[in-house]
Design an enzyme around this catalytic site. Structure first.
Site, PDB file in Angstrom:
ATOM      1  N   THR A   1      20.344   3.519  13.150  1.00  0.00           N
ATOM      2  CA  THR A   1      20.590   4.892  12.703  1.00  0.00           C
ATOM      3  C   THR A   1      20.919   5.702  13.960  1.00  0.00           C
ATOM      4  O   THR A   1      20.959   5.152  15.068  1.00  0.00           O
ATOM      5  CB  THR A   1      19.325   5.490  12.051  1.00  0.00           C
TER       6      THR A   1
ATOM      7  N   TYR B   1       8.957  26.828  19.973  1.00  0.00           N
ATOM      8  CA  TYR B   1       8.708  27.336  18.614  1.00  0.00           C
ATOM      9  C   TYR B   1       7.481  28.256  18.587  1.00  0.00           C
ATOM     10  O   TYR B   1       6.437  27.934  19.180  1.00  0.00           O
ATOM     11  CB  TYR B   1       8.433  26.188  17.636  1.00  0.00           C
TER      12      TYR B   1
ATOM     13  N   LYS C   1       4.634   8.910   6.078  1.00  0.00           N
ATOM     14  CA  LYS C   1       3.874   7.945   6.885  1.00  0.00           C
ATOM     15  C   LYS C   1       2.507   7.684   6.233  1.00  0.00           C
ATOM     16  O   LYS C   1       2.028   6.546   6.193  1.00  0.00           O
ATOM     17  CB  LYS C   1       3.688   8.457   8.321  1.00  0.00           C
TER      18      LYS C   1
ATOM     19  N   ALA D   1      11.360   3.641  11.313  1.00  0.00           N
ATOM     20  CA  ALA D   1      11.038   4.818  10.504  1.00  0.00           C
ATOM     21  C   ALA D   1      12.007   5.929  10.853  1.00  0.00           C
ATOM     22  O   ALA D   1      12.666   5.898  11.890  1.00  0.00           O
ATOM     23  CB  ALA D   1       9.615   5.294  10.799  1.00  0.00           C
TER      24      ALA D   1
ATOM     25  N   ASP E   1       9.483  29.904  14.385  1.00  0.00           N
ATOM     26  CA  ASP E   1       8.565  28.761  14.276  1.00  0.00           C
ATOM     27  C   ASP E   1       9.081  27.743  13.254  1.00  0.00           C
ATOM     28  O   ASP E   1       9.811  28.092  12.325  1.00  0.00           O
ATOM     29  CB  ASP E   1       7.172  29.260  13.858  1.00  0.00           C
TER      30      ASP E   1
ATOM     31  N   TYR F   1       7.603  14.288   6.773  1.00  0.00           N
ATOM     32  CA  TYR F   1       7.444  13.120   7.659  1.00  0.00           C
ATOM     33  C   TYR F   1       6.037  12.551   7.549  1.00  0.00           C
ATOM     34  O   TYR F   1       5.848  11.352   7.271  1.00  0.00           O
ATOM     35  CB  TYR F   1       7.752  13.511   9.119  1.00  0.00           C
ATOM     36  N   SER F   2       5.022  13.401   7.762  1.00  0.00           N
ATOM     37  CA  SER F   2       3.659  12.858   7.784  1.00  0.00           C
ATOM     38  C   SER F   2       3.230  12.370   6.402  1.00  0.00           C
ATOM     39  O   SER F   2       2.471  11.397   6.288  1.00  0.00           O
ATOM     40  CB  SER F   2       2.665  13.861   8.375  1.00  0.00           C
TER      41      SER F   2
ATOM     42  N   HIS G   1       4.282  24.432  10.561  1.00  0.00           N
ATOM     43  CA  HIS G   1       4.017  23.836  11.888  1.00  0.00           C
ATOM     44  C   HIS G   1       2.517  23.548  12.097  1.00  0.00           C
ATOM     45  O   HIS G   1       1.712  24.480  12.181  1.00  0.00           O
ATOM     46  CB  HIS G   1       4.508  24.835  12.944  1.00  0.00           C
TER      47      HIS G   1
ATOM     48  N   THR H   1       1.028   7.311  12.703  1.00  0.00           N
ATOM     49  CA  THR H   1       0.887   8.538  13.492  1.00  0.00           C
ATOM     50  C   THR H   1      -0.427   9.250  13.177  1.00  0.00           C
ATOM     51  O   THR H   1      -0.981   9.086  12.082  1.00  0.00           O
ATOM     52  CB  THR H   1       2.077   9.473  13.161  1.00  0.00           C
ATOM     53  N   ASP H   2      -0.884  10.067  14.117  1.00  0.00           N
ATOM     54  CA  ASP H   2      -2.074  10.897  13.863  1.00  0.00           C
ATOM     55  C   ASP H   2      -1.749  12.050  12.905  1.00  0.00           C
ATOM     56  O   ASP H   2      -2.649  12.706  12.394  1.00  0.00           O
ATOM     57  CB  ASP H   2      -2.651  11.451  15.177  1.00  0.00           C
ATOM     58  N   GLU H   3      -0.428  12.271  12.656  1.00  0.00           N
ATOM     59  CA  GLU H   3      -0.049  13.421  11.824  1.00  0.00           C
ATOM     60  C   GLU H   3      -0.492  13.248  10.369  1.00  0.00           C
ATOM     61  O   GLU H   3      -0.533  14.212   9.610  1.00  0.00           O
ATOM     62  CB  GLU H   3       1.462  13.676  11.922  1.00  0.00           C
TER      63      GLU H   3
HETATM   64  P1  NAD Z   1      12.672   6.501  16.766  1.00  0.00           P
HETATM   65  O1  NAD Z   1      13.188   7.495  15.789  1.00  0.00           O
HETATM   66  O2  NAD Z   1      12.990   6.672  18.210  1.00  0.00           O
HETATM   67  O3  NAD Z   1      13.189   5.031  16.360  1.00  0.00           O
HETATM   68  C1  NAD Z   1      13.192   4.569  15.039  1.00  0.00           C
HETATM   69  C2  NAD Z   1      14.007   3.270  14.994  1.00  0.00           C
HETATM   70  O4  NAD Z   1      13.957   2.774  13.655  1.00  0.00           O
HETATM   71  C3  NAD Z   1      15.468   3.443  15.362  1.00  0.00           C
HETATM   72  O5  NAD Z   1      15.868   2.409  16.239  1.00  0.00           O
HETATM   73  C4  NAD Z   1      16.196   3.332  14.026  1.00  0.00           C
HETATM   74  O6  NAD Z   1      17.516   2.827  14.142  1.00  0.00           O
HETATM   75  C5  NAD Z   1      15.281   2.390  13.270  1.00  0.00           C
HETATM   76  N1  NAD Z   1      15.406   2.539  11.809  1.00  0.00           N
HETATM   77  C6  NAD Z   1      15.373   3.703  11.116  1.00  0.00           C
HETATM   78  N2  NAD Z   1      15.533   3.438   9.797  1.00  0.00           N
HETATM   79  C7  NAD Z   1      15.629   2.089   9.678  1.00  0.00           C
HETATM   80  C8  NAD Z   1      15.783   1.212   8.572  1.00  0.00           C
HETATM   81  N3  NAD Z   1      15.879   1.675   7.309  1.00  0.00           N
HETATM   82  N4  NAD Z   1      15.827  -0.116   8.791  1.00  0.00           N
HETATM   83  C9  NAD Z   1      15.748  -0.613  10.062  1.00  0.00           C
HETATM   84  N5  NAD Z   1      15.625   0.173  11.145  1.00  0.00           N
HETATM   85  C10 NAD Z   1      15.566   1.510  10.950  1.00  0.00           C
HETATM   86  O7  NAD Z   1      11.115   6.437  16.519  1.00  0.00           O
HETATM   87  P2  NAD Z   1       9.916   6.266  17.570  1.00  0.00           P
HETATM   88  O8  NAD Z   1       9.587   7.586  18.139  1.00  0.00           O
HETATM   89  O9  NAD Z   1      10.202   5.120  18.454  1.00  0.00           O
HETATM   90  O10 NAD Z   1       8.725   5.885  16.569  1.00  0.00           O
HETATM   91  C11 NAD Z   1       8.523   4.527  16.183  1.00  0.00           C
HETATM   92  C12 NAD Z   1       7.358   4.464  15.201  1.00  0.00           C
HETATM   93  O11 NAD Z   1       6.183   4.998  15.806  1.00  0.00           O
HETATM   94  C13 NAD Z   1       7.598   5.280  13.922  1.00  0.00           C
HETATM   95  O12 NAD Z   1       7.077   4.535  12.848  1.00  0.00           O
HETATM   96  C14 NAD Z   1       6.778   6.548  14.145  1.00  0.00           C
HETATM   97  O13 NAD Z   1       6.312   7.064  12.928  1.00  0.00           O
HETATM   98  C15 NAD Z   1       5.634   6.013  14.985  1.00  0.00           C
HETATM   99  N6  NAD Z   1       5.014   7.001  15.906  1.00  0.00           N
HETATM  100  C16 NAD Z   1       5.805   7.710  16.767  1.00  0.00           C
HETATM  101  C17 NAD Z   1       5.196   8.593  17.662  1.00  0.00           C
HETATM  102  C18 NAD Z   1       6.021   9.387  18.647  1.00  0.00           C
HETATM  103  O14 NAD Z   1       5.471  10.233  19.355  1.00  0.00           O
HETATM  104  N7  NAD Z   1       7.312   9.136  18.789  1.00  0.00           N
HETATM  105  C19 NAD Z   1       3.816   8.761  17.655  1.00  0.00           C
HETATM  106  C20 NAD Z   1       3.041   7.990  16.756  1.00  0.00           C
HETATM  107  C21 NAD Z   1       3.661   7.108  15.896  1.00  0.00           C
HETATM  108  P1  TYD Z   2       8.131  17.009  18.507  1.00  0.00           P
HETATM  109  O1  TYD Z   2       8.514  16.387  19.807  1.00  0.00           O
HETATM  110  O2  TYD Z   2       9.193  17.268  17.498  1.00  0.00           O
HETATM  111  O3  TYD Z   2       6.939  16.109  17.910  1.00  0.00           O
HETATM  112  P2  TYD Z   2       5.953  16.403  16.630  1.00  0.00           P
HETATM  113  O4  TYD Z   2       6.540  17.468  15.806  1.00  0.00           O
HETATM  114  O5  TYD Z   2       5.940  15.068  15.956  1.00  0.00           O
HETATM  115  O6  TYD Z   2       4.623  16.769  17.229  1.00  0.00           O
HETATM  116  O7  TYD Z   2       7.430  18.401  18.821  1.00  0.00           O
HETATM  117  C1  TYD Z   2       6.293  18.497  19.648  1.00  0.00           C
HETATM  118  C2  TYD Z   2       5.843  19.933  19.640  1.00  0.00           C
HETATM  119  O8  TYD Z   2       6.847  20.735  20.272  1.00  0.00           O
HETATM  120  C3  TYD Z   2       5.683  20.512  18.240  1.00  0.00           C
HETATM  121  O9  TYD Z   2       4.560  21.389  18.232  1.00  0.00           O
HETATM  122  C4  TYD Z   2       6.970  21.287  18.013  1.00  0.00           C
HETATM  123  C5  TYD Z   2       7.321  21.750  19.398  1.00  0.00           C
HETATM  124  N1  TYD Z   2       8.758  21.928  19.693  1.00  0.00           N
HETATM  125  C6  TYD Z   2       9.245  23.133  20.241  1.00  0.00           C
HETATM  126  O10 TYD Z   2       8.466  24.066  20.494  1.00  0.00           O
HETATM  127  N2  TYD Z   2      10.572  23.238  20.520  1.00  0.00           N
HETATM  128  C7  TYD Z   2      11.445  22.223  20.254  1.00  0.00           C
HETATM  129  O11 TYD Z   2      12.678  22.383  20.505  1.00  0.00           O
HETATM  130  C8  TYD Z   2      10.949  20.998  19.697  1.00  0.00           C
HETATM  131  C9  TYD Z   2      11.884  19.856  19.388  1.00  0.00           C
HETATM  132  C10 TYD Z   2       9.598  20.888  19.441  1.00  0.00           C
END
Ligand code: NAD
Ligand code: TYD
Length: 355
Positions: A38, A217, A164, A85, A292, A160-161, A296, A135-137
Site C-alpha cells: 500500500t 494539533y 485493532k 495493517a 485538533d 483505527y484503535s 484526540h 497497539t496500546d490505543e
Molecule cells: P505501516 O503503516 O508503516 O506499515 C504497514 C504495512 O502493512 C505496509 O507495508 C503495508 O503495505 C502493509 N499492508 C497494509 N495493508 C495490507 C494488506 N491488506 N495486506 C498485506 N499487507 C498490507 O505500519 P507500522 O507503523 O509499521 O505498524 C505495524 C503494526 O504495528 C501495525 O499492526 C500497527 O497497528 C502496530 N503498531 C504500530 C505502532 C506505531 O507506533 N507505528 C505502535 C504499536 C503498534
Molecule cells: P501519530 O504519529 O499520528 O501517532 P498516534 O496518533 O498513533 O499517537 O501522532 C502522535 C501524536 O502527535 C498525536 O497526539 C497526534 C500528534 N500530531 C500532531 O500534533 N501533529 C501532526 O502533524 C501529527 C501527524 C500528529
C-alpha cells in the site's frame, strides 16, 4: 530453534526494522515477507537485504484466503508475526473502510489460514506461534495519572484503535475456541528509521529540515509513551520465543512526553546538526498550533512490568539516544525521504508488478 516465519507488512516501518533484526540475529530462520505494498509499504526499506538467501518477498493481500493457504502449505510456515495493517489514526478518521477490511477481515483471514494449516494437520502448539502485533490505543485514553496494564478494559476511541481492538479479540477467540497458539503484544508509539512521514516524528523532521511549518494539533499537551523501534522489535522476538501462549504483553518505553516537548527537542537537534534557519531564527519558531484531531486521545502510558518480570525485557534506548539515532538516520537518508515525498518509491516497483 530454527523457524519459518511469515512476517506480514514487512515493508512498512516496524515490519522492515523487524525483518532486518531477524536477518542479523536469527540467521537460521527462513523469512517470508507478505506485503500488499500500500502507500505505507516500501520495497526500498529492504532493498539492500532482499537478496539474502533466507529471505523471500511475496506481494499480496492478507485478505486473500487462497494466497495465504498456498503460502502456508508451500513454505511450511510455523510462525506468524502479523504487522500488516492500516496504521494511521488521521487516515482512519477520513477513510475508515480500509481499516475495517485490512485490520479486521485481514486478521481473520490470516487466523483461518493458520488454523487450517496447523490445527487441521495436527501440529502441536509447541511447534507454532501466531503473534499479533497490536497497539496500546485499544485501551483508550488516560487522564493525568495511571497506566495501561494487560488488565485494563478495552475502550478504543478512533476507527483505527477500534479496528485493532476488534482484531485482538478475534485473535484471543481463536486461542480460547480452537487452541490456536497465539500471543498478542500491545505497544506504545514507535519512532526510528523508515517511518512514513505522515506520523509525528518523521513529519516534523522533514518539515523542520526544509524550514516549513510544524503543525502541532490542539495545545500540544497530548502525551504519548515513545519507544525506539529496535526496542519494540527485540521485545517481539522475546515474546515469540518465550511468551506464554494466549497471553498479552504490553510494551512501552517508560518515556512519556507531550507532543510539544517532542517537537521542541527535534527542533533543537536539527538546529544543532544543520545550523539555524536562513532567517537566523531557531526552528522552534516554525511551531504552529493547528485545529485538533477529532476525538484526540489525551494520554497513553504503558505499564511494562509483565514483560520485564516474565521475559526480562526492558528498553535499551533512552529517548535522547533513540532520537539522536533517528535524526541522524533521516539526515543521512534524505534520498529515501525524497522518494517517499515525491512518490517515486512506488514507481520503483510499479514496473515489476505492472501497477
Ligand atoms: P505501516 O503503516 O508503516 O506499515 C504497514 C504495512 O502493512 C505496509 O507495508 C503495508 O503495505 C502493509 N499492508 C497494509 N495493508 C495490507 C494488506 N491488506 N495486506 C498485506 N499487507 C498490507 O505500519 P507500522 O507503523 O509499521 O505498524 C505495524 C503494526 O504495528 C501495525 O499492526 C500497527 O497497528 C502496530 N503498531 C504500530 C505502532 C506505531 O507506533 N507505528 C505502535 C504499536 C503498534
Ligand atoms: P501519530 O504519529 O499520528 O501517532 P498516534 O496518533 O498513533 O499517537 O501522532 C502522535 C501524536 O502527535 C498525536 O497526539 C497526534 C500528534 N500530531 C500532531 O500534533 N501533529 C501532526 O502533524 C501529527 C501527524 C500528529
Amino acid at each position: 530453534m530454527a523457524k519459518t516465519v511469515l512476517v506480514t507488512g514487512g515493508c512498512g516501518f516496524i515490519g522492515a526494522n523487524f525483518v532486518r533484526l531477524l536477518l542479523e540475529t536469527r540467521q537460521d530462520w527462513q523469512i517470508v515477507n507478505l506485503d500488499k505494498l500500500t502507500y505505507a509499504g516500501n520495497l526500498l526499506n529492504l532493498e539492500d537485504v532482499s537478496k539474502n538467501l533466507t529471505y523471500r518477498f511475496v506481494r499480496g493481500d492478507i485478505c486473500d484466503q487462497a494466497l495465504l493457504d498456498d503460502l502456508f502449505q508451500e513454505e511450511q510456515i510455523d510462525t506468524v508475526v502479523h504487522f500488516a495493517a492500516e496504521s494511521h489514526v488521521d487516515r482512519s478518521i477520513t477513510g475508515p473502510a480500509e481499516f475495517i477490511r485490512t485490520n479486521i477481515t485481514g486478521t481473520f483471514t490470516l487466523l483461518e489460514a493458520a488454523k487450517k494449516s496447523w490445527l487441521d494437520n495436527g501440529l502441536h502448539s509447541d511447534q507454532c506461534r501466531f503473534l499479533h502485533v497490536s497497539t496500546d490505543e485499544v485501551y483508550g485514553s488516560l487522564g493525568e495519572t495511571g497506566y495501561f496494564t494487560e488488565h485494563t478494559p478495552y475502550d478504543p476511541r478512533s476507527p483505527y484503535s477500534a479496528s485493532k481492538a476488534s482484531s485482538d479479540h478475534l485473535v484471543r477467540a481463536y486461542f480460547h475456541t480452537y487452541g490456536l497458539p497465539i500471543l498478542i503484544t500491545n505497544c506504545s508509539n514507535n519512532y526510528g528509521p523508515y517511518q512514513f512521514p505522515e506520523k509525528l516524528i518523521p513529519l516534523m523532521l522533514n518539515n523542520g529540515r526544509q524550514g516549513k511549518d510544524l503543525p502541532v494539533y490542539g495545545d500540544g499537551g497530548n502525551v504519548r509513551d515513545w519507544l525506539y523501534v529496535q526496542d519494540h522489535c527485540e521485545a517481539i522476538v522475546r515474546v515469540v520465543e518465550q511468551g506464554r501462549l494466549g497471553e498479552s504483553y504490553n510494551i512501552g518505553g517508560h518515556n512519556e512526553k507531550n507532543n510539544l516537548q517532542v517537537v521542541e527537542l527535534l527542533c533543537d537537534m536539527l538546529d544543532e546538526q544543520l545550523g539555524l534557519l536562513p532567517s537566523g531564527k531557531e526552528r522552534r519558531s516554525l511551531i504552529t498550533f493547528v485545529k485538533d484531531r477529532l476525538g484526540h486521545d489525551r494520554r497513553y502510558a504503558i505499564d511494562a512490568e509483565k514483560i520485564d518480570q516474565e521475559l526480562g525485557w526492558t528498553p535499551k534506548y533512552t529517548f535522547e539516544q533513540g532520537m539522536k539515532k533517528t535524526v541522524t538516520w533521516y539526515l543521512d537518508n534524505q534520498a529515501w525521504m525524497e522518494s517517499v515525498i515525491d512518490g517515486s518509491y512506488q514507481k520503483y516497483y510499479a514496473k515489476m508488478y505492472g501497477d
